[in-house]
Design an enzyme around this catalytic site. Structure first.
Site, PDB file in Angstrom:
ATOM      1  N   ASP A  25      -4.836 -29.100  -1.603  1.00  0.00           N
ATOM      2  CA  ASP A  25      -4.221 -28.344  -0.503  1.00  0.00           C
ATOM      3  C   ASP A  25      -2.904 -28.890   0.031  1.00  0.00           C
ATOM      4  O   ASP A  25      -2.649 -28.830   1.235  1.00  0.00           O
ATOM      5  CB  ASP A  25      -5.212 -28.203   0.658  1.00  0.00           C
ATOM      6  CG  ASP A  25      -6.317 -27.216   0.346  1.00  0.00           C
ATOM      7  OD1 ASP A  25      -6.116 -26.346  -0.517  1.00  0.00           O
ATOM      8  OD2 ASP A  25      -7.382 -27.312   0.978  1.00  0.00           O
ATOM      9  N   LYS A  85      -9.154 -22.023  -4.737  1.00  0.00           N
ATOM     10  CA  LYS A  85     -10.437 -22.107  -4.037  1.00  0.00           C
ATOM     11  C   LYS A  85     -10.398 -21.269  -2.767  1.00  0.00           C
ATOM     12  O   LYS A  85      -9.335 -21.040  -2.204  1.00  0.00           O
ATOM     13  CB  LYS A  85     -10.799 -23.560  -3.739  1.00  0.00           C
ATOM     14  CG  LYS A  85      -9.838 -24.281  -2.804  1.00  0.00           C
ATOM     15  CD  LYS A  85     -10.183 -25.760  -2.719  1.00  0.00           C
ATOM     16  CE  LYS A  85      -9.357 -26.469  -1.673  1.00  0.00           C
ATOM     17  NZ  LYS A  85      -9.704 -26.146  -0.307  1.00  0.00           N
ATOM     18  N   CYS A 104     -11.498 -30.690   3.482  1.00  0.00           N
ATOM     19  CA  CYS A 104     -11.482 -30.316   2.063  1.00  0.00           C
ATOM     20  C   CYS A 104     -11.650 -31.510   1.126  1.00  0.00           C
ATOM     21  O   CYS A 104     -12.337 -31.400   0.107  1.00  0.00           O
ATOM     22  CB  CYS A 104     -10.220 -29.535   1.737  1.00  0.00           C
ATOM     23  SG  CYS A 104     -10.187 -27.931   2.607  1.00  0.00           S
TER      24      CYS A 104
END
Length: 181
Positions: free
Chosen positions: A9, A93, A126
């Site tokens: 991310d 995702k 995450c």
């Protein structure tokens, strides 16, 4: 040991000040990530980007966090400084974990990977959820302390300690990873 470098991310919506969920502490890890990416590519270590790519109006995460990293938008793109290169892999995702409802596990197994080097955002969400799912699947874990970041130093440190204690993760600096692996 056959490692892969997982970059989680590092997207415009999290890193850039104008992003939908800007993480103030995110930009500080870019230099270490750049060094790790260069090192991994030189060593032939697979580089995998795990990137939020949400469906507007559908994904449950959006109810908690608001619209962010909507698939196909600027916010869901990896920041320019860390863009994937030819030969890198990108896994999209829709939940915190890079394993949940993705083909990450299949990719890692086909690459012969047994160890994940975890980096990116955010350490206690995450990164930690990805670490949990990796641990459940039998992967060894290395979490790069200065190439991950959270909203606060306290959350970052607590997540690192949790992953060390609960998943047996080795917590190392980027320099240690590059010197030892």
């Amino acid at each position: 040991m056959k490692p892969a470098l997982l970059v989680i991310d590092m997207l415009n919506d999290f890193v850039k000040e104008s992003g939908a969920l800007h993480v103030e502490r995110a930009e500080r890890i870019i230099p270490k990530l750049k060094a790790l990416l260069s090192w991994a590519r030189q060593k032939g270590i697979p580089v995998i980007y795990a990137c939020d790519a949400h469906i507007r109006g559908v994904d449950a995460e959006l109810a908690l966090w608001g619209d962010h990293a909507i698939k196909g938008t600027w916010g869901a793109q990896v920041v320019e400084e860390l863009k994937p290169q030819e030969g890198d892999y990108v896994v999209e995702k829709r939940r915190y974990s890079a394993f949940f409802a993705t083909d990450l596990d299949l990719l890692l197994r086909e690459l012969g990977v047994d160890t994940l080097i975890l980096t990116g955002l955010v350490t206690n969400v995450c990164v930690q959820h990805t670490a949990a799912d990796a641990y459940f699947r039998g992967y060894k874990l290395v979490v790069v302390s200065d190439a991950c970041e959270a909203l606060t130093a306290e959350e970052h440190e607590a997540a690192l300690e949790y992953m060390r204690r609960v998943y047996g993760a080795e917590v190392k600096t980027a320099d240690q990873v590059m010197a030892e692996l």
